[in-house]
Design an enzyme around this catalytic site. Structure first.
Site: not given
Ligand code: F6P
Length: 420
Positions: A113, A141, A143, A189, A246, A301-303
């Protein structure tokens, strides 16, 4: 296409973001683009004229396949908020000067977004100044909080990893007996949206009872009620597993993670760094009940778990990349590609484009009806919505027992800082 295409990646990475990049590249070439450039670190890098010619990096079919399986933003990402046009026109003049120099016909931005804010502002500027470059957003994303799209590429793979990891954590938590029990808190996250946290319910099945409690950020977190639930559960069972977002907040709007941390880091979009919720709650529970506790923060790890990516997700990510180029080629600008679910069983999904002004800076939250009355678990409808998105696997290309990724561009390997 008669000229060139430029593509950037922005915001938090996902396991599928590079599949979209592959889709953009392949479609642009197939539609006749002379060159496809990649911005290094998104618009932030573009302002410093940092870009690469993607054909120097993607040379074969295998490279495309490796790129689809490579986690993190291949081009580097940024969290960069463009000023309003009236605040600082020079930023726009600089960007458009670079676009003119590179003869850019289509500008594709793969992001969430906040990144759609960039597409919105640049397309507005182009329209106001009569500039021909077209600007299209490509959704991404973990999210899953983008408006007007059924879901976002990146979410399915993260949800699959989270459901799988939760199942493994639950198994582990039951195999040792502690005299006063064990409470495991898993932090997930998603910032203000609970889509990812709810995905822990995917762990539930014939061979796993699933987590005991799930707390989403959409519902105010009540410390007293939480402790009462933990007390009851510890009387019933030796191991209690709780999933928390989180971004859970108290009734007064204060983030639970702020209660235990002194980190005040805020990014360019004003988002506070959210971390430490599980650690805070685990310490709190240990103090209250004297039991053993464990805090697990799934964190990046989750992303980045491309080894466990969802096939549906990786294919859709590729598809939206291609659809973004097609939209630009057909004359669209100021739009974002969205995914439209056509049916659940069999799962079918198509793409459309929607006005980016209706998407930028908005957040799509989990509907209240998809959370139980007590606010401690997601419903079967929630699980039915997520399940099709985690189906199928993408086998990693294994080399010496470890997944192989596409070789990172030199510009990123050196980890040079972008000048301020
Ligand atoms: O926007 C995606 C995201 O993975 C969120 O879930 C998380 O809060 C944020 O990015 C973390 O961002 P950064 O890696 O900049 O700390």
């Amino acid at each position: 296409m008669r000229k060139n295409v430029i593509v950037g990646q922005s915001g938090g990475p996902t396991a599928a973001i590079n599949s979209s990049l592959a889709g953009v590249y392949r479609t642009a070439i197939d539609r006749g683009a002379k060159k496809v450039f990649g911005m290094i670190y998104g618009v932030q890098g573009l302002l410093e004229e940092r870009y690469i010619d993607l054909s120097d990096h993607i040379k074969t079919e295998l490279d495309i396949e490796l790129l689809k399986r490579t986690p993190a933003a291949f081009l580097g990402s940024c969290r960069f908020k463009l000023p309003e046009i009236f605040e600082d026109k020079s930023v726009y003049e600089k960007i458009f000067e670079v676009l003119d120099k590179l003869e850019i016909e289509a500008f594709i931005y793969i992001g969430g977004n906040d990144s759609m804010d960039t597409i919105k502002k640049l397309s507005d500027y182009a329209i106001v100044t009569g500039h021909p470059t077209r600007f299209i957003g490509c959704p991404k994303t973990i999210d899953n909080d983008l408006a007007l799209t059924d879901h976002t590429p990146g979410f399915g793979s993260a949800a699959k990893y989270i459901g799988t990891s939760m199942k493994e954590i639950i198994r582990d938590s039951f195999c040792l007996e502690y005299s006063k029990g064990l409470v495991t808190i898993v932090e997930i996250m998603g910032r203000n949206a609970g889509w990812l946290t709810g995905a822990v319910a995917l762990s539930k099945g014939e061979d796993c009872e699933g987590p005991d409690l799930i707390y989403l950020p959409e519902i105010p977190f009540d410390m007293k009620a939480f402790c009462a639930r933990i007390k009851d559960l510890l009387e019933e069972k030796n191991s209690v597993v709780v999933a928390v977002s989180e971004g859970i907040k108290l009734d007064n709007g204060e983030y639970v993670c702020s209660l235990g941390s002194t980190t005040d880091f805020v990014d360019a979009f004003g988002h506070k760094q959210l971390s430490g919720t599980a650690a805070f709650l685990a310490n709190y529970v240990a103090g209250e009940f004297g039991c053993k506790t464990r805090a697990i923060e799934l964190s990046t790890l989750q992303r980045s778990a491309s080894h466990a990516a969802s096939r549906v997700d990786i294919l859709e990510a590729y598809q939206v990349g291609g659809a973004a180029v097609k939209a630009a080629d057909e004359g669209d600008t100021g739009k974002m590609v969205v995914l439209q679910r056509l049916s659940d069983d069999p799962y079918q999904c198509g793409t459309e484009v929607k006005d980016v002004h209706k998407i930028a800076n908005d957040e799509k939250l989990v509907p209240r009806k998809w959370v139980n009355k007590e606010g401690t678990y997601v419903t079967n409808d929630f699980v039915s919505y997520v399940k099709p998105l985690i189906q199928g696997d993408v086998s990693p290309v294994m080399v010496d027992g470890i997944p192989r990724h596409l070789y990172q561009p030199e510009e990123l390997r050196t980890r040079r800082k972008t000048k301020k």
